[in-house]
Design an enzyme around this catalytic site. Structure first.
Site, PDB file in Angstrom:
ATOM      1  N   ASP A  19      37.254  17.996  87.927  1.00  0.00           N
ATOM      2  CA  ASP A  19      36.298  17.164  88.041  1.00  0.00           C
ATOM      3  C   ASP A  19      35.157  17.663  88.065  1.00  0.00           C
ATOM      4  O   ASP A  19      35.102  18.829  88.919  1.00  0.00           O
ATOM      5  CB  ASP A  19      36.639  16.069  88.901  1.00  0.00           C
ATOM      6  CG  ASP A  19      35.679  14.783  88.941  1.00  0.00           C
ATOM      7  OD1 ASP A  19      35.129  14.794  87.983  1.00  0.00           O
ATOM      8  OD2 ASP A  19      35.753  14.289  89.922  1.00  0.00           O
ATOM      9  N   TRP A  24      27.993  19.410  86.804  1.00  0.00           N
ATOM     10  CA  TRP A  24      27.626  20.735  86.561  1.00  0.00           C
ATOM     11  C   TRP A  24      26.547  20.914  85.507  1.00  0.00           C
ATOM     12  O   TRP A  24      25.584  21.709  85.662  1.00  0.00           O
ATOM     13  CB  TRP A  24      28.762  21.580  86.044  1.00  0.00           C
ATOM     14  CG  TRP A  24      28.783  23.126  85.818  1.00  0.00           C
ATOM     15  CD1 TRP A  24      28.883  23.765  86.808  1.00  0.00           C
ATOM     16  CD2 TRP A  24      28.273  23.723  84.785  1.00  0.00           C
ATOM     17  NE1 TRP A  24      28.665  25.159  86.208  1.00  0.00           N
ATOM     18  CE2 TRP A  24      28.384  25.305  84.922  1.00  0.00           C
ATOM     19  CE3 TRP A  24      28.148  23.254  83.503  1.00  0.00           C
ATOM     20  CZ2 TRP A  24      28.102  26.003  83.907  1.00  0.00           C
ATOM     21  CZ3 TRP A  24      27.858  24.030  82.271  1.00  0.00           C
ATOM     22  CH2 TRP A  24      27.470  25.488  82.614  1.00  0.00           C
ATOM     23  N   ARG A  32      25.776  16.285  79.179  1.00  0.00           N
ATOM     24  CA  ARG A  32      27.374  16.395  79.820  1.00  0.00           C
ATOM     25  C   ARG A  32      28.606  17.030  78.957  1.00  0.00           C
ATOM     26  O   ARG A  32      29.153  17.742  79.648  1.00  0.00           O
ATOM     27  CB  ARG A  32      27.788  14.845  80.157  1.00  0.00           C
ATOM     28  CG  ARG A  32      27.094  14.067  81.019  1.00  0.00           C
ATOM     29  CD  ARG A  32      27.651  12.755  80.960  1.00  0.00           C
ATOM     30  NE  ARG A  32      29.006  12.614  81.292  1.00  0.00           N
ATOM     31  CZ  ARG A  32      29.452  12.847  82.335  1.00  0.00           C
ATOM     32  NH1 ARG A  32      28.840  12.869  83.731  1.00  0.00           N
ATOM     33  NH2 ARG A  32      30.790  12.669  82.849  1.00  0.00           N
ATOM     34  N   HIS A  36      31.286  19.822  79.698  1.00  0.00           N
ATOM     35  CA  HIS A  36      32.965  19.720  79.195  1.00  0.00           C
ATOM     36  C   HIS A  36      33.213  21.168  78.638  1.00  0.00           C
ATOM     37  O   HIS A  36      34.304  21.883  78.719  1.00  0.00           O
ATOM     38  CB  HIS A  36      33.148  18.621  78.311  1.00  0.00           C
ATOM     39  CG  HIS A  36      33.167  17.473  78.845  1.00  0.00           C
ATOM     40  ND1 HIS A  36      33.653  16.961  80.228  1.00  0.00           N
ATOM     41  CD2 HIS A  36      32.439  16.177  78.783  1.00  0.00           C
ATOM     42  CE1 HIS A  36      33.342  15.957  80.551  1.00  0.00           C
ATOM     43  NE2 HIS A  36      32.820  15.249  79.881  1.00  0.00           N
ATOM     44  N   SER A  64      41.926  10.915  80.898  1.00  0.00           N
ATOM     45  CA  SER A  64      43.038   9.966  81.372  1.00  0.00           C
ATOM     46  C   SER A  64      42.921   8.745  80.419  1.00  0.00           C
ATOM     47  O   SER A  64      41.860   8.336  79.740  1.00  0.00           O
ATOM     48  CB  SER A  64      42.375   9.516  82.757  1.00  0.00           C
ATOM     49  OG  SER A  64      41.186   8.912  82.850  1.00  0.00           O
ATOM     50  N   TRP A  68      38.660   6.234  78.285  1.00  0.00           N
ATOM     51  CA  TRP A  68      38.069   5.489  77.134  1.00  0.00           C
ATOM     52  C   TRP A  68      36.876   4.828  77.499  1.00  0.00           C
ATOM     53  O   TRP A  68      35.993   4.338  76.551  1.00  0.00           O
ATOM     54  CB  TRP A  68      39.171   4.783  76.587  1.00  0.00           C
ATOM     55  CG  TRP A  68      40.328   5.273  75.993  1.00  0.00           C
ATOM     56  CD1 TRP A  68      41.547   5.401  76.600  1.00  0.00           C
ATOM     57  CD2 TRP A  68      40.523   6.211  74.861  1.00  0.00           C
ATOM     58  NE1 TRP A  68      42.413   6.049  76.022  1.00  0.00           N
ATOM     59  CE2 TRP A  68      41.672   6.669  74.919  1.00  0.00           C
ATOM     60  CE3 TRP A  68      39.678   6.440  73.557  1.00  0.00           C
ATOM     61  CZ2 TRP A  68      42.219   7.450  73.765  1.00  0.00           C
ATOM     62  CZ3 TRP A  68      40.048   7.370  72.801  1.00  0.00           C
ATOM     63  CH2 TRP A  68      41.459   7.709  72.930  1.00  0.00           C
ATOM     64  N   LEU A 130      54.334  30.739  81.233  1.00  0.00           N
ATOM     65  CA  LEU A 130      53.630  29.746  81.923  1.00  0.00           C
ATOM     66  C   LEU A 130      53.585  28.379  81.133  1.00  0.00           C
ATOM     67  O   LEU A 130      53.592  28.554  79.889  1.00  0.00           O
ATOM     68  CB  LEU A 130      52.180  29.965  82.267  1.00  0.00           C
ATOM     69  CG  LEU A 130      51.497  28.827  82.695  1.00  0.00           C
ATOM     70  CD1 LEU A 130      51.689  28.605  83.950  1.00  0.00           C
ATOM     71  CD2 LEU A 130      50.055  29.163  82.459  1.00  0.00           C
ATOM     72  N   ARG A 183      42.152  19.065  93.461  1.00  0.00           N
ATOM     73  CA  ARG A 183      40.947  18.196  92.862  1.00  0.00           C
ATOM     74  C   ARG A 183      39.753  18.993  93.139  1.00  0.00           C
ATOM     75  O   ARG A 183      39.267  19.196  94.215  1.00  0.00           O
ATOM     76  CB  ARG A 183      41.153  16.734  93.319  1.00  0.00           C
ATOM     77  CG  ARG A 183      40.079  16.082  92.514  1.00  0.00           C
ATOM     78  CD  ARG A 183      39.958  14.447  92.765  1.00  0.00           C
ATOM     79  NE  ARG A 183      38.752  13.933  91.915  1.00  0.00           N
ATOM     80  CZ  ARG A 183      39.066  12.866  91.310  1.00  0.00           C
ATOM     81  NH1 ARG A 183      40.076  12.191  91.477  1.00  0.00           N
ATOM     82  NH2 ARG A 183      37.961  12.347  90.475  1.00  0.00           N
ATOM     83  N   SER A 191      43.181   9.471  91.648  1.00  0.00           N
ATOM     84  CA  SER A 191      42.682   9.047  90.261  1.00  0.00           C
ATOM     85  C   SER A 191      44.026   8.832  89.127  1.00  0.00           C
ATOM     86  O   SER A 191      43.872   9.170  88.130  1.00  0.00           O
ATOM     87  CB  SER A 191      41.602   9.857  89.543  1.00  0.00           C
ATOM     88  OG  SER A 191      40.306   9.832  90.542  1.00  0.00           O
ATOM     89  N   GLU A 202      51.178  19.192  98.308  1.00  0.00           N
ATOM     90  CA  GLU A 202      50.168  19.508  99.167  1.00  0.00           C
ATOM     91  C   GLU A 202      48.844  19.011  98.338  1.00  0.00           C
ATOM     92  O   GLU A 202      48.418  19.632  97.364  1.00  0.00           O
ATOM     93  CB  GLU A 202      50.217  20.996  99.609  1.00  0.00           C
ATOM     94  CG  GLU A 202      51.437  21.217 100.383  1.00  0.00           C
ATOM     95  CD  GLU A 202      51.522  20.388 101.601  1.00  0.00           C
ATOM     96  OE1 GLU A 202      50.498  20.114 102.556  1.00  0.00           O
ATOM     97  OE2 GLU A 202      52.598  19.940 102.125  1.00  0.00           O
TER      98      GLU A 202
HETATM   99  C1  FPP Z   1      35.926  15.183  84.577  1.00  0.00           C
HETATM  100  O1  FPP Z   1      34.464  15.660  84.620  1.00  0.00           O
HETATM  101  C2  FPP Z   1      36.547  15.923  83.345  1.00  0.00           C
HETATM  102  C3  FPP Z   1      36.868  15.259  82.492  1.00  0.00           C
HETATM  103  C4  FPP Z   1      36.853  13.730  82.184  1.00  0.00           C
HETATM  104  C5  FPP Z   1      37.361  15.997  81.505  1.00  0.00           C
HETATM  105  C6  FPP Z   1      37.997  17.287  81.747  1.00  0.00           C
HETATM  106  C7  FPP Z   1      38.181  18.201  80.340  1.00  0.00           C
HETATM  107  C8  FPP Z   1      37.955  19.586  80.494  1.00  0.00           C
HETATM  108  C9  FPP Z   1      37.939  20.507  81.609  1.00  0.00           C
HETATM  109  C10 FPP Z   1      38.076  20.201  79.172  1.00  0.00           C
HETATM  110  C11 FPP Z   1      39.294  20.286  78.506  1.00  0.00           C
HETATM  111  C12 FPP Z   1      39.644  18.753  78.002  1.00  0.00           C
HETATM  112  C13 FPP Z   1      39.510  18.439  76.616  1.00  0.00           C
HETATM  113  C14 FPP Z   1      39.873  16.990  76.495  1.00  0.00           C
HETATM  114  C15 FPP Z   1      38.929  19.209  75.669  1.00  0.00           C
HETATM  115  P1  FPP Z   1      33.467  14.377  84.765  1.00  0.00           P
HETATM  116  O2  FPP Z   1      32.771  14.423  83.483  1.00  0.00           O
HETATM  117  O3  FPP Z   1      34.005  13.260  85.284  1.00  0.00           O
HETATM  118  O4  FPP Z   1      32.341  15.279  85.674  1.00  0.00           O
HETATM  119  P2  FPP Z   1      31.371  14.475  86.599  1.00  0.00           P
HETATM  120  O5  FPP Z   1      32.344  13.578  87.550  1.00  0.00           O
HETATM  121  O6  FPP Z   1      30.672  15.454  87.327  1.00  0.00           O
HETATM  122  O7  FPP Z   1      30.631  13.255  85.832  1.00  0.00           O
END
Ligand code: FPP
Length: 257
Positions: A19, A24, A32, A36, A64, A68, A130, A183, A191, A202
C-alpha cells in the site's frame, strides 16, 4: 545478518499488502499511475531480496476484489501495467528460480489478463527457489466462499466439513500459511487479504510507502519477526515459568488471542 538467524526465526512465508503507491506519487506531484510503476520496481527488488534470504514463499496483494471501485482510468492502467511488468520482468525472475502462481477470481478479468497470468504460471512452473503468489482480483471472503462451494461440489457433507477439509479447498492449499503479514503505507488493517490463511500470522505494519520498501525495510520486518514469540494457542516459553511455580494447571485453555 540473515545468516545469524536460527532457521525458525526466518519466516517460511511472507505475505505483503503493498500500500502507498498513490501517496508516493502525490508527494512527487506525479500521477498515481507513476506510483504503481514504482511499485512494480519495488516488488521485483523485494522478490529478489526474499529469494536471496532463503524464504521460499512470498504472496503479494496486486489487485483486490474491491479495487474495481477505483476510477476506470486507474483500473485500466493497472491492467496494462501488469502486462508490461510480466513482459519486462518475468524472464529475469524465472532465471532467478522464481515460480509465479496466481490466486483470485480470474473468471471475471479480461481474457488477455487471464491468459497472461496463466502463461506466467506455466512458464515458471519448473522453478522452486521462491514461489511468488500474486493475488489478483482476490479477496479473503471470496476465497472462503469459493472453498465452501468447492467442498460442497466435491460432495463433502456438512457434518464432515472441518477446518482441515476447508483448508484443502482454499486458494494456496498446498502452501504453508503465512508466518509474517506485512502491510506498508501506514494503514493498520487486513483489507480482506488472506483472512483464513493468516489466522496465526505475525502482523507487521509500517508507514513506509510501498515504492520505498527495499532490502533494508524487509530486513527490519524480518528482525521484528525474529523477536516475536509465536504461541499458536499454547502458553509459550514465558508461560512455562508460571506453570513451573504452580500458578495454574493450564493458564491458557481457549487458545491464544
Ligand atoms: C495500493 O496503493 C496498491 C495497489 C492497489 C496496487 C499494488 C500494485 C503494485 C505494487 C503493482 C503490481 C501490480 C500490478 C497489478 C501491476 P494505493 O494506490 O492504494 O496507494 P494509496 O493508499 O497511497 O493511494
Amino acid at each position: 545478518m540473515t545468516s545469524e538467524r536460527s532457521h525458525d526465526s526466518l519466516p517460511r512465508h511472507v505475505a505483503i499488502v503493498m500500500d502507498g503507491n498513490g501517496r508516493w506519487a502525490r508527494k512527487r506531484f506525479m500521477p498515481r499511475g507513476m506510483g504503481h510503476r514504482a511499485g512494480v520496481d519495488a516488488l521485483v527488488k523485494v522478490v529478489q531480496a526474499t529469494a536471496a534470504r532463503g524464504i521460499p514463499y512470498l504472496t503479494v496483494f496486486a489487485f483486490s476484489s474491491e479495487n474495481w471501485k477505483r476510477p476506470e482510468e486507474e483500473v485500466s492502467g493497472l491492467m496494462s501495467l501488469l502486462l508490461v511488468a510480466l513482459s519486462k520482468h518475468l524472464a529475469r525472475l524465472s532465471a532467478d528460480g522464481v515460480r509465479v502462481r496466481v490466486i483470485g477470481d480470474l473468471d471475471s478479468v479480461s481474457e488477455r489478463i487471464h491468459h497472461a497470468l496463466r502463461e506466467a504460471e506455466q512458464a515458471t512452473a519448473h522453478n522452486s527457489r521462491l514461489t511468488l503468489t500474486v493475488a489478483f482480483n482476490y479477496g479473503g471472503r471470496w476465497d472462503i466462499v469459493q472453498a465452501c462451494r468447492r467442498a460442497m461440489r466435491a460432495g463433502v457433507a456438512p457434518e464432515a466439513l472441518d477446518e482441515a477439509t476447508l483448508s484443502r479447498h482454499m486458494a494456496m492449499a498446498d502452501t504453508p500459511d503465512p508466518d509474517l503479514f506485512i502491510r506498508t503505507g501506514g494503514e493498520v488493517r487486513l483489507s480482506n487479504f488472506l483472512l483464513w490463511q493468516s489466522a496465526y500470522a505475525e502482523l507487521y505494519f509500517t508507514d513506509c510507502l510501498w515504492p520505498d520498501f527495499d532490502d533494508g525495510e524487509l530486513d527490519r520486518a524480518l528482525r521484528d519477526y525474529a523477536g516475536r514469540e509465536r504461541r499458536f494457542g499454547d502458553v509459550g516459553a514465558s508461560g512455562q515459568g508460571d506453570a513451573a511455580v504452580g500458578l495454574g494447571e493450564s493458564p491458557v485453555e481457549q487458545g491464544d488471542r
